[in-house]
Design a protein around this motif. Structure first.
Motif, PDB file in Angstrom:
ATOM      1  N   GLU A 117      15.135  32.916  40.997  1.00  0.00           N
ATOM      2  CA  GLU A 117      15.422  31.490  41.149  1.00  0.00           C
ATOM      3  C   GLU A 117      16.913  31.228  41.264  1.00  0.00           C
ATOM      4  OE1 GLU A 117      13.405  29.448  37.826  1.00  0.00           O
ATOM      5  OE2 GLU A 117      13.199  27.867  39.324  1.00  0.00           O
ATOM      6  N   ASN A 118      17.677  31.934  40.442  1.00  0.00           N
ATOM      7  CA  ASN A 118      19.119  31.708  40.416  1.00  0.00           C
ATOM      8  C   ASN A 118      19.842  32.419  41.531  1.00  0.00           C
ATOM      9  OD1 ASN A 118      18.902  30.194  38.124  1.00  0.00           O
ATOM     10  ND2 ASN A 118      19.326  31.883  36.742  1.00  0.00           N
ATOM     11  N   ARG A 119      19.111  33.259  42.269  1.00  0.00           N
ATOM     12  CA  ARG A 119      19.758  34.074  43.294  1.00  0.00           C
ATOM     13  C   ARG A 119      20.885  34.884  42.671  1.00  0.00           C
ATOM     14  NH1 ARG A 119      15.947  34.150  45.653  1.00  0.00           N
ATOM     15  NH2 ARG A 119      15.342  33.099  47.496  1.00  0.00           N
ATOM     16  N   GLN A 120      20.624  35.435  41.517  1.00  0.00           N
ATOM     17  CA  GLN A 120      21.652  36.177  40.799  1.00  0.00           C
ATOM     18  C   GLN A 120      21.900  37.515  41.472  1.00  0.00           C
ATOM     19  OE1 GLN A 120      20.702  36.652  36.588  1.00  0.00           O
ATOM     20  NE2 GLN A 120      21.303  34.547  36.301  1.00  0.00           N
ATOM     21  N   TYR A 159      19.296  40.527  42.536  1.00  0.00           N
ATOM     22  CA  TYR A 159      17.885  40.139  42.577  1.00  0.00           C
ATOM     23  C   TYR A 159      17.172  40.779  43.764  1.00  0.00           C
ATOM     24  CZ  TYR A 159      17.732  36.878  46.501  1.00  0.00           C
ATOM     25  OH  TYR A 159      17.741  36.346  47.753  1.00  0.00           O
ATOM     26  N   ARG A 164      14.892  23.455  44.158  1.00  0.00           N
ATOM     27  CA  ARG A 164      16.338  23.286  43.963  1.00  0.00           C
ATOM     28  C   ARG A 164      17.085  22.855  45.198  1.00  0.00           C
ATOM     29  NH1 ARG A 164      17.975  27.976  39.669  1.00  0.00           N
ATOM     30  NH2 ARG A 164      16.590  27.242  38.041  1.00  0.00           N
ATOM     31  N   GLY A 208      15.101  27.895  50.865  1.00  0.00           N
ATOM     32  CA  GLY A 208      15.323  28.737  49.697  1.00  0.00           C
ATOM     33  C   GLY A 208      14.144  28.732  48.758  1.00  0.00           C
ATOM     34  N   ALA A 254      18.703  33.657  57.307  1.00  0.00           N
ATOM     35  CA  ALA A 254      19.620  33.279  56.235  1.00  0.00           C
ATOM     36  C   ALA A 254      20.840  34.200  56.223  1.00  0.00           C
ATOM     37  CB  ALA A 254      18.901  33.330  54.894  1.00  0.00           C
ATOM     38  N   ASP A 273      24.755  33.356  56.949  1.00  0.00           N
ATOM     39  CA  ASP A 273      25.837  33.678  56.020  1.00  0.00           C
ATOM     40  C   ASP A 273      26.978  34.390  56.735  1.00  0.00           C
ATOM     41  OD1 ASP A 273      24.366  32.594  54.031  1.00  0.00           O
ATOM     42  OD2 ASP A 273      23.491  34.490  53.403  1.00  0.00           O
ATOM     43  N   ASP A 286      28.836  31.916  58.549  1.00  0.00           N
ATOM     44  CA  ASP A 286      29.645  31.106  57.632  1.00  0.00           C
ATOM     45  C   ASP A 286      30.947  31.813  57.278  1.00  0.00           C
ATOM     46  OD1 ASP A 286      28.257  28.823  57.475  1.00  0.00           O
ATOM     47  OD2 ASP A 286      27.137  29.332  55.658  1.00  0.00           O
ATOM     48  N   MET A 325      26.947  32.918  50.735  1.00  0.00           N
ATOM     49  CA  MET A 325      25.713  33.151  51.489  1.00  0.00           C
ATOM     50  C   MET A 325      24.702  32.067  51.144  1.00  0.00           C
ATOM     51  SD  MET A 325      25.419  37.219  50.918  1.00  0.00           S
ATOM     52  CE  MET A 325      24.341  37.714  52.226  1.00  0.00           C
ATOM     53  N   SER A 326      24.085  31.520  52.147  1.00  0.00           N
ATOM     54  CA  SER A 326      23.269  30.342  51.887  1.00  0.00           C
ATOM     55  C   SER A 326      22.043  30.668  51.031  1.00  0.00           C
ATOM     56  CB  SER A 326      22.852  29.692  53.198  1.00  0.00           C
ATOM     57  OG  SER A 326      22.023  30.546  53.937  1.00  0.00           O
ATOM     58  N   ALA A 327      21.309  31.705  51.427  1.00  0.00           N
ATOM     59  CA  ALA A 327      20.103  32.011  50.664  1.00  0.00           C
ATOM     60  C   ALA A 327      20.449  32.770  49.394  1.00  0.00           C
ATOM     61  CB  ALA A 327      19.128  32.810  51.507  1.00  0.00           C
ATOM     62  N   ASP A 328      21.619  33.364  49.390  1.00  0.00           N
ATOM     63  CA  ASP A 328      21.968  34.234  48.280  1.00  0.00           C
ATOM     64  C   ASP A 328      23.011  33.640  47.350  1.00  0.00           C
ATOM     65  OD1 ASP A 328      20.221  36.108  48.657  1.00  0.00           O
ATOM     66  OD2 ASP A 328      21.572  37.670  49.362  1.00  0.00           O
ATOM     67  N   GLN A 329      23.392  32.403  47.641  1.00  0.00           N
ATOM     68  CA  GLN A 329      24.368  31.783  46.787  1.00  0.00           C
ATOM     69  C   GLN A 329      23.770  31.618  45.400  1.00  0.00           C
ATOM     70  OE1 GLN A 329      26.184  28.253  48.522  1.00  0.00           O
ATOM     71  NE2 GLN A 329      27.932  29.624  48.383  1.00  0.00           N
ATOM     72  N   GLU A 330      24.495  32.051  44.412  1.00  0.00           N
ATOM     73  CA  GLU A 330      23.947  31.956  43.077  1.00  0.00           C
ATOM     74  C   GLU A 330      23.810  30.496  42.669  1.00  0.00           C
ATOM     75  OE1 GLU A 330      25.802  34.554  40.295  1.00  0.00           O
ATOM     76  OE2 GLU A 330      24.616  33.717  38.670  1.00  0.00           O
ATOM     77  N   GLN A 331      22.630  30.132  42.229  1.00  0.00           N
ATOM     78  CA  GLN A 331      22.392  28.750  41.846  1.00  0.00           C
ATOM     79  C   GLN A 331      21.937  28.714  40.395  1.00  0.00           C
ATOM     80  OE1 GLN A 331      19.330  27.494  44.527  1.00  0.00           O
ATOM     81  NE2 GLN A 331      20.461  28.196  46.287  1.00  0.00           N
TER      82      GLN A 331
END
Lengths: 357, 138
Positions: free
Chosen positions: A29-32, A35, A120, A125, A307, A311, A314, B1-7
């Motif tokens: 969930e946090n994209r830590q 992961y 979120r 995502g 995605a 990135d 970006d 990174m959009s999908a990988d940005q830590e949230q």
């Protein structure tokens, strides 16, 4: 998080430690960092669970029904994972996740793993996070996984499409038949459940649904349409198009059904369970489960690549001074969006071409 | 990174334990946490300590806020903490207690491992700031 800790977490999850499963879902969930490695490692242990998606408007009784379903599965000795997705505030990102309150039948039973997730807000995502969370539950060894979402909007439909069987919940009096014509409601359901069937107008809703489903299935029955043909269903690509003969076609097609339940008292839940089993068996018999899984993985790969590519772009944008500065140049008529896009993407394209050769 | 940005989002469980039907405080806190950008899971009324433990473990919350106004905190809170320890969840969960807690009991709860006790009249900002400052690093 280092590799050793990741390995430990994955091992603990596979060994059945609840805390590890909960932590993996948080990381997803946090994209830590890390992961991705965890989910990749879990993948080989997945593919055993039956995934059921439940969707419907707020207040239709999804959580209550899911609770009853989970209790029935538990009675049969199966383990259950539930993921309940609730909306989050677009302003603060905060959320109140209230689905857990309804999970009264499975209190203290750790073999029902219930997890609330919030939407979120990142585009696409959520469905990635949900499908990764499903993988974690699958690898943990859950027999049935139920995903529950409010059914409005592309995001939710995307999530539900990751399920093997989709149940759409409708409550009585939720508008006339035109509401049901709205795209995305009839097409996604394998089963339709009119919940709160003890309320006034329930039979009317059932009749409306049945009529609409019938039209959906064969909109041109007994009509001279002058050559109009119904477009192919995106999920049934290649089945109808192969020109299979009528008999084969019949076996390949699942006729969506309309059931009635009163989730609160548990009425009709058994029939729902039987129908879910029937659909599950049908998926296996026709090989649709595999086809669906293949489509799902294809979509997942595409989504990930998109995605990741975004990135990459970006980063490139930042390196070139940011998209704002480019916008300003466009505004000043120094250049135009197409030229800018070509400029940014050109070197990347060149790179790919070189690699190919 | 959009999908990988830590949230990273702080997750809280707001829990009502035992035979205590007063949930206004819990609702107000849930709302304040939500508006602070946290994800709040509300347990609902009349939960047993085991249910709270189950929820805290499965939801992997950073913060567990227990609201008790019935005076049963000395019985219920230790049970919850024991349960969390059983699942290895105690060390990185911030446990808070809110409600009517006499001063002498407060000391005891803090010793047990409760991070802070918030009595009536505590400004909402204080609680939110406390959570933001003390939410466990994971």
């Amino acid at each position: 998080m280092n590799a050793a800790a990741e390995t430990e977490l994955v091992e603990e999850l596979l060994a059945g430690k609840h805390r590890a499963l909960a932590r993996v879902i948080s990381k997803v969930e946090n994209r830590q960092p890390g992961y991705r490695d965890i989910v990749s490692r879990l993948h080989e242990h997945t593919g055993h669970a039956d995934v059921i998606g439940v969707t419907g408007s707020p207040g239709a009784g999804k959580s209550t029904l899911v609770d009853k379903l989970a209790a029935q599965y538990r009675e049969r000795g199966e383990t259950v994972g539930v993921i309940a997705v609730d909306p989050s505030s677009p302003y603060t990102g905060g959320a109140v996740l209230g689905d857990r309150i309804r999970m009264a039948s499975n209190v203290g039973d750790m073999d029902v793993f219930f997890r609330s997730m919030s939407a979120r807000g990142t585009l696409g995502g959520l469905s990635t996070a949900t499908s990764d969370a499903i993988k974690a539950l699958d690898a943990f060894g859950k027999d049935r996984i139920i995903v529950e979402t409010v059914g409005a909007g592309q995001n939710e439909v995307d999530i539900v499409r990751t399920a093997d069987t989709v149940v759409v919940l409708v409550q009585p009096g939720s508008g006339d038949d035109v509401q049901m014509l709205k795209a995305g409601i009839l097409e996604i359901g394998d089963l339709f459940v009119v919940n709160k069937a003890d309320m006034d107008g329930a039979s009317r809703t059932v009749a409306d649904l049945e009529e609409m489903l019938h039209m959906e299935r064969d909109p041109t029955a007994k009509l001279d349409t002058g050559g109009f043909e119904k477009p192919d269903h995106p999920d049934q690509d290649g089945i109808d198009a192969d020109g299979a003969d009528a008999e084969e076609d019949e076996a390949e097609h699942w006729e969506p059904m309309v059931l009635e339940t009163v989730a609160k008292s548990g009425e009709g839940v058994e029939e729902l369970l039987d129908t879910l089993d029937a659909h599950s068996a049908w998926l296996d018999e026709t090989g649709r489960r595999e086809t669906k899984a293949k489509q799902r993985y294809a979509a997942e790969i595409r989504q990930l690549l998109r995605a990741d590519a975004a990135d990459l772009i970006d980063d490139e944008l930042d390196r070139r001074g940011g998209v704002e500065a480019m916008a300003e140049r466009v505004l000043d008529r120094e250049t135009d969006p197409y030229t800018v896009a070509d400029e940014v993407l050109g070197p990347i394209e060149d790179c790919v071409r070189e690699q190919r050769e | 990174m959009s999908a990988d940005q830590e949230q990273r989002t702080i997750r809280c469980l707001v829990a009502k334990v035992g035979l205590d039907g007063h949930d206004r405080g819990a609702h107000v806190i849930a709302r304040a946490f939500r508006d602070a950008g946290f994800e709040v899971i509300y347990s609902g009324l009349h939960r047993a300590p085991e249910e709270i433990v189950q929820a805290a473990v499965q939801e992997d919350v950073d913060v567990l806020g227990i609201s008790i106004l019935s005076g049963a905190h000395n019985t219920l809170v230790p049970k919850v903490i024991e349960g969390l320890k059983e699942y290895d969840a105690f060390d990185d969960t911030l446990v808070l207690v809110g409600g009517i807690i006499p001063d002498e009991d407060k000391e005891e709860l803090l010793e047990l491992g409760v991070a802070e006790v918030f009595g009536p009249g505590t400004p909402m900002e204080e609680t939110v700031e406390f959570v933001e400052a003390n939410a466990p690093e994971r």
